[in-house]
Design a protein around this motif. Structure first.
Motif, mmCIF file in Angstrom:
data_model
loop_
_atom_site.group_PDB
_atom_site.id
_atom_site.type_symbol
_atom_site.label_atom_id
_atom_site.label_comp_id
_atom_site.label_asym_id
_atom_site.label_seq_id
_atom_site.Cartn_x
_atom_site.Cartn_y
_atom_site.Cartn_z
ATOM 1 N N GLU A 120 38.403 47.594 50.508
ATOM 2 C CA GLU A 120 39.786 47.801 50.926
ATOM 3 C C GLU A 120 40.330 46.542 51.601
ATOM 4 O O GLU A 120 41.482 46.147 51.386
ATOM 5 C CB GLU A 120 39.862 48.991 51.883
ATOM 6 N N LYS A 121 39.457 45.941 52.435
ATOM 7 C CA LYS A 121 39.880 44.696 53.101
ATOM 8 C C LYS A 121 40.151 43.606 52.076
ATOM 9 O O LYS A 121 41.140 42.869 52.162
ATOM 10 C CB LYS A 121 38.817 44.239 54.081
ATOM 11 N N ARG A 122 39.227 43.484 51.088
ATOM 12 C CA ARG A 122 39.391 42.456 50.071
ATOM 13 C C ARG A 122 40.650 42.686 49.248
ATOM 14 O O ARG A 122 41.371 41.746 48.897
ATOM 15 C CB ARG A 122 38.182 42.444 49.149
ATOM 16 N N GLU A 123 40.871 43.969 48.942
ATOM 17 C CA GLU A 123 42.066 44.285 48.163
ATOM 18 C C GLU A 123 43.341 43.917 48.951
ATOM 19 O O GLU A 123 44.316 43.403 48.379
ATOM 20 C CB GLU A 123 42.072 45.781 47.807
ATOM 21 N N ALA A 124 43.297 44.205 50.238
ATOM 22 C CA ALA A 124 44.473 43.838 51.067
ATOM 23 C C ALA A 124 44.658 42.339 51.103
ATOM 24 O O ALA A 124 45.774 41.810 50.990
ATOM 25 C CB ALA A 124 44.275 44.412 52.482
ATOM 26 N N LEU A 125 43.547 41.593 51.263
ATOM 27 C CA LEU A 125 43.626 40.122 51.281
ATOM 28 C C LEU A 125 44.105 39.583 49.941
ATOM 29 O O LEU A 125 44.958 38.659 49.885
ATOM 30 C CB LEU A 125 42.249 39.588 51.642
ATOM 31 N N ASN A 126 43.527 40.138 48.887
ATOM 32 C CA ASN A 126 43.924 39.690 47.551
ATOM 33 C C ASN A 126 45.398 39.965 47.299
ATOM 34 O O ASN A 126 46.079 39.165 46.640
ATOM 35 C CB ASN A 126 43.100 40.403 46.486
ATOM 36 N N GLU A 127 45.880 41.087 47.802
ATOM 37 C CA GLU A 127 47.298 41.413 47.628
ATOM 38 C C GLU A 127 48.163 40.383 48.359
ATOM 39 O O GLU A 127 49.186 39.927 47.837
ATOM 40 C CB GLU A 127 47.559 42.836 48.169
ATOM 41 N N THR A 128 47.697 40.011 49.542
ATOM 42 C CA THR A 128 48.444 38.995 50.328
ATOM 43 C C THR A 128 48.433 37.670 49.605
ATOM 44 O O THR A 128 49.479 36.973 49.470
ATOM 45 C CB THR A 128 47.822 38.837 51.720
ATOM 46 N N GLU A 129 47.219 37.264 49.109
ATOM 47 C CA GLU A 129 47.090 35.995 48.392
ATOM 48 C C GLU A 129 47.920 36.029 47.114
ATOM 49 O O GLU A 129 48.519 35.034 46.716
ATOM 50 C CB GLU A 129 45.618 35.731 48.084
ATOM 51 N N ARG A 130 47.928 37.171 46.459
ATOM 52 C CA ARG A 130 48.690 37.287 45.216
ATOM 53 C C ARG A 130 50.182 37.073 45.472
ATOM 54 O O ARG A 130 50.886 36.377 44.692
ATOM 55 C CB ARG A 130 48.431 38.670 44.581
ATOM 56 N N LYS A 131 50.625 37.724 46.578
ATOM 57 C CA LYS A 131 52.056 37.532 46.917
ATOM 58 C C LYS A 131 52.378 36.041 47.226
ATOM 59 O O LYS A 131 53.417 35.502 46.821
ATOM 60 C CB LYS A 131 52.403 38.427 48.113
ATOM 61 N N LYS A 132 51.601 35.280 47.948
ATOM 62 C CA LYS A 132 51.810 33.834 48.247
ATOM 63 C C LYS A 132 51.863 32.993 46.991
ATOM 64 O O LYS A 132 52.707 32.076 46.812
ATOM 65 C CB LYS A 132 50.713 33.342 49.152
#
Length: 387
Positions: A345-357
Motif C-alpha cells: 500500500e505504501k509503495r502504491e501510494a509512492l508510485n502514485e505520487t511519482e506517477r503524478k510528478k
C-alpha cells in the motif's frame, strides 16, 4: 379309577371267592384308586354319590363290615369286592401305614426235617369248618376272609384263605396261602404248631378216638398233595412238592445268580466309570489347554489393546502438536502477509505520487515542444510572406 358296585348282573355265593381273587388282582395292579394321600383313603366300590374319605382303619372297618355282612340286601358281588378291598388293605397297604414293622425271619427254619416234601408256595389246610344247608339244599359256610382275619390277628400273616367248593357247595375245608419265601414258611410252621399245641393238628384229625369239634389245621405235605379228592386236586393246581433242602439250594442258586449278575453289573459299571473317568480326564486336560490358550489370547489381546491405545494417544498428541505448529506458522504467515500488504500500500501510494510528478514534467515538455514548433512555423510563414 372308581367303579360302582350297583351292577345289574351278580354272582352266586360259590363264585364269591373267585370273584374276590379277580378284584384283589385288579387292586394290586392299580386299576382302582384306594390311597388318595398318606392319610386319606377311599372305597372304589361305593357309588359316586356316596363317596367318602376314610382313614386307613375306618376304610378297613368299612370294607370288612360290608364284605362279611349277613344282610340279604348285600349282593355277593358287592361283598366280594369289599372283601378284596379289605384283603388289599391288610396285605398290600398295611406296610405303608404301619409305624412299626414286624420282625421277619429271613433264614430257613431250623429244627424241622429239611428233606420232607411240602407244598410250595407254602400252604396250610383247614378242615371241619362249620357249614349249613341253604334253601336250595347246598352247603354254605363263612367266607375265607373271616378266617383269614382271625389268622392275621393271631400273627400267622396269611395272604388269603380259600374255601373249597364242590357240587354240593361248601366242602367244610379250606386252604391257607402264605407268602412266598422263608417268612411265609416260618408263618406256616407257626400256624401248624399252634394247632398242634391245641390238639387240633393233623394227627389229631386223623385219630378216630373222639368226636371232632372246632377247626383242625396243618401244613400241606406230600400225602395231602397226592391224595385224591378236592384238597389234593386244588393243591396240585396251585403248587409243587419241594423239600426245604431243595428250596435252600434254589435260594443258593438264586443268590449265586444274583451275586453273579451284580458282579457283572458292578464290573460293567466299574468299566463304564473308568471310561467316564478317562473321558473326564481328557476333557479336563482339553479344558486346561483351552483355558491356557484363552488366557494367552486374552493377554495378547490386552497387550495389543494397550499398544493400540498408546499408539492412538501418541498419534493424537502428534496431530495436536502438528496442529499447534501449523497454527503458529499460519499466524506468522498471516502477519507477514499483513506487513507485505502495508508495504504494498505504501509503495502504491509512492508510485502514485511519482506517477503524478512525471506526468506534469511530460506535460511541460510537450507544451515546450508545441510552442517551439509553433514558433518555427510562424517564422517560416513570415519569411515566405516577406519574399
Amino acid at each position: 379309577m372308581d367303579i360302582s358296585s350297583g351292577d345289574d348282573s351278580d354272582i352266586s355265593e360259590s363264585e364269591m371267592e373267585e370273584y374276590e381273587d379277580k378284584s384283589y388282582e385288579k387292586l394290586k395292579n392299580g386299576k382302582y384308586t384306594v390311597m388318595v394321600s398318606d392319610e386319606t383313603y377311599t372305597c372304589p366300590y361305593c357309588p359316586k354319590s356316596n363317596k367318602q374319605k376314610y382313614r386307613y382303619k375306618d376304610l378297613l372297618q368299612h370294607a370288612s363290615g360290608v364284605g362279611n355282612s349277613s344282610s340279604a340286601k348285600r349282593k355277593p358281588r358287592v361283598k366280594a369286592n369289599h372283601l378284596a378291598l379289605a384283603r388289599y388293605l391288610e396285605t398290600d397297604l398295611v406296610p405303608v401305614v404301619s409305624s412299626s414293622k414286624p420282625v421277619v425271619e429271613e433264614d430257613p427254619p431250623s429244627g424241622c426235617d429239611h428233606d420232607e416234601k411240602i407244598v410250595w408256595p407254602c400252604t396250610g389246610i383247614v378242615v371241619n369248618i362249620p357249614t349249613r344247608r341253604s334253601a336250595d339244599g347246598r352247603s354254605v359256610g363263612e367266607s375265607g376272609s373271616k378266617l383269614r382275619d382271625e389268622l392275621i390277628r393271631r400273627g400267622f400273616n396269611p395272604v388269603r384263605v380259600h374255601p373249597l367248593w364242590n357240587f354240593r357247595g361248601h366242602s367244610g375245608t379250606a386252604v391257607v396261602e402264605f407268602r412266598k419265601g422263608w417268612p411265609g414258611l416260618h408263618n406256616a410252621l407257626s400256624f401248624e404248631k399252634a394247632y398242634e399245641a391245641d390238639h387240633h393238628g393233623k394227627k389229631n384229625w386223623g385219630a378216630n378216638d373222639d368226636v371232632k369239634h372246632g377247626l383242625y389245621a396243618w401244613v400241606a405235605r406230600a400225602d395231602d398233595y397226592n391224595a385224591s379228592g378236592i384238597i389234593g386236586d386244588h393243591l396240585r393246581k396251585i403248587g409243587d412238592l419241594k423239600t426245604i433242602s431243595e428250596l435252600m439250594e434254589e435260594e443258593a442258586r438264586k443268590q449265586d445268580r444274583l451275586v453273579s449278575n451284580l458282579t457283572n453289573i458292578i464290573e460293567t459299571k466299574t468299566k463304564h466309570i473308568k471310561e467316564l473317568e478317562a473321558i473326564c480326564s481328557e476333557t479336563s486336560k482339553s479344558l486346561e489347554v483351552l483355558m491356557e490358550e484363552k488366557e494367552n489370547l486374552l493377554q495378547a489381546y490386552n497387550e495389543e489393546i494397550k499398544k493400540i491405545q498408546l499408539s492412538a494417544r501418541e498419534h493424537f498428541q502428534k496431530i495436536s502438536s502438528d496442529h499447534e505448529k501449523l497454527k503458529s506458522q499460519l499466524e506468522t504467515h498471516k502477519k507477514e502477509l499483513e506487513l507485505r500488504g502495508v508495504e504494498l500500500e505504501k509503495r502504491e501510494a509512492l508510485n502514485e505520487t511519482e506517477r503524478k510528478k512525471l506526468a506534469e514534467e511530460l506535460e511541460q515538455v510537450l507544451c515546450f515542444i508545441l510552442h517551439f514548433h509553433f514558433c518555427l512555423f510562424s517564422s517560416s510563414f513570415i519569411l515566405r510572406c516577406s519574399r
